[in-house]
Scaffold this motif. Sequence first.
Motif, short mmCIF file in Angstrom:
data_model
loop_
_atom_site.label_atom_id
_atom_site.label_comp_id
_atom_site.label_asym_id
_atom_site.label_seq_id
_atom_site.Cartn_x
_atom_site.Cartn_y
_atom_site.Cartn_z
N THR A 44 1.01 -1.35 -0.02
CA THR A 44 0.03 -0.19 -0.02
C THR A 44 0.86 1.38 -0.19
OG1 THR A 44 -0.28 0.43 2.36
CG2 THR A 44 -2.03 -1.16 1.26
N ALA A 45 0.48 2.12 -0.61
CA ALA A 45 0.88 3.47 -0.57
C ALA A 45 0.13 4.39 0.31
CB ALA A 45 1.02 4.33 -1.95
N GLN A 46 0.83 4.39 1.69
CA GLN A 46 -0.13 4.85 2.71
C GLN A 46 0.55 5.85 3.62
OE1 GLN A 46 -2.69 2.50 6.18
NE2 GLN A 46 -1.59 1.34 4.64
N SER A 54 -3.16 0.69 -3.50
CA SER A 54 -2.72 -0.55 -2.98
C SER A 54 -2.26 -1.39 -4.35
CB SER A 54 -3.56 -1.27 -2.14
OG SER A 54 -4.70 -1.39 -2.57
N LEU A 55 -1.25 -2.56 -4.24
CA LEU A 55 -1.13 -3.33 -5.29
C LEU A 55 -0.72 -4.59 -4.76
CD1 LEU A 55 0.09 -3.25 -8.39
CD2 LEU A 55 2.40 -2.85 -7.27
N PRO A 56 -1.73 -5.63 -5.12
CA PRO A 56 -1.71 -6.90 -4.64
C PRO A 56 -0.06 -7.50 -5.39
CG PRO A 56 -3.67 -6.70 -5.25
CD PRO A 56 -3.09 -5.45 -5.72
N GLY A 81 -2.82 -10.76 8.16
CA GLY A 81 -3.28 -9.16 8.25
C GLY A 81 -4.04 -8.97 6.92
N MET A 82 -3.71 -7.88 6.23
CA MET A 82 -4.47 -7.52 4.82
C MET A 82 -4.14 -8.65 3.91
SD MET A 82 -3.53 -4.56 2.45
CE MET A 82 -4.35 -4.36 0.64
N GLY A 114 -9.25 4.88 7.86
CA GLY A 114 -9.52 6.05 7.05
C GLY A 114 -10.60 5.70 6.11
N GLY A 115 -10.88 4.35 6.03
CA GLY A 115 -12.21 3.90 5.19
C GLY A 115 -11.48 3.35 3.84
N HIS A 116 -10.55 3.00 3.71
CA HIS A 116 -9.96 2.54 2.46
C HIS A 116 -10.22 0.99 2.45
CE1 HIS A 116 -7.66 2.50 -1.36
NE2 HIS A 116 -7.27 1.24 -0.91
N GLN A 117 -10.90 0.41 1.55
CA GLN A 117 -11.00 -1.12 1.71
C GLN A 117 -9.91 -1.77 1.56
OE1 GLN A 117 -14.86 -1.78 -0.37
NE2 GLN A 117 -14.29 -4.09 -0.43
#
Length: 274
Positions: A44-46, A54-56, A81-82, A114-117
Amino acid sequence: MINSTPQVVTIAGSDSGGGAGIQADLKTFQARQAFGMSIIVALTAQNTYGVQSSLPIASDFIDSQFNSLAEDFSIKAAKTGMLADTEHVLTVVENLKKVEFGPLIVDPVMVAKGGHQLLEYDAVQTIKEQLLPLAVVVTPNLPEAEILLGKSITTDRDMIEAAKSLQALGTKNIVVKGGHSQNKEASDFVLLENGESFWMSTPRIKTPNTHGTGDTFSACIAAELAKGTQLKEAIVTGKEFIQAAISQEIFVGHGHGPTNHWAQIQNSVTIHER
Ligand SMILES: Nc1ncnc2c1ncn2[C@@H]1O[C@H](COP(=O)(O)OP(=O)(O)OP(=O)(O)O)[C@@H](O)[C@H]1O
Ligand SMILES: Cc1ncc(COP(=O)(O)O)c(N)n1
């Protein structure tokens, strides 16, 4: 004494901002004196404002990371986690079935604060059917427990019922985290395999700096299990550690900041029945 050092792995997403995901897990492992490793499922760019993109990671590269670790290390506990989407959940499940990484903690990360899925919703069914039965402990927050069970959870009684329903899905030990409730105390409900249950409560800290609390909590439990700590004590230590990390505040970034992974545990958790 080859491989006598406790070794633990996180299987999750990277948070470039360092407060959640893989980075929070590795900092927690280090703080708890377990040697941390990582299998990165997504990037993720976060930052503390939120997740910008985000990039799987390609599934065959996830396989490679599992193979590299399984070939060399003596991993004694793992956490997830994610996991991004159904394909990635399945990749992780297939790999977990092949390796011996010790007890598995599943933190069913779905949406960032922050709400991002962080998980596509059609992957929830695969998590329920395929991942939860592999886990020794699952640690949903309230919105995650609601999505897993398809019902709203507002009262203490709802949390207790949710833990029982989650146990029926195949994970032996459940922690329903109350971080998202509005109560004066931050209270988590624990249901263990042997039927024992209890609440863990701490004063709720008034702060915007709670980025990565769930990751830090579950990573601490994983580190403790890797060190051979009994499950109940590991869960309580997780609660003590996250309370210390929130209350011994640090100030990083301009939004919802991270917790303090070098905080010292203090005796701050009340274990009780309601
Ligand atoms: N403001 C707070 N003060 C004290 N404890 C808190 C606070 N917020 C959360 N906690 C505790 O932190 C732990 C993690 O809970 P939370 O519900 O925040 O997880 P989460 O939403 O999965 O976290 P994240 O998605 O940020 O990783 C729980 O033990 C919870 O009770
Ligand atoms: C890679 C990754 N994993 C997990 C979280 C959840 O943490 P939070 O809910 O505090 O944003 C996140 N934001 N990013």
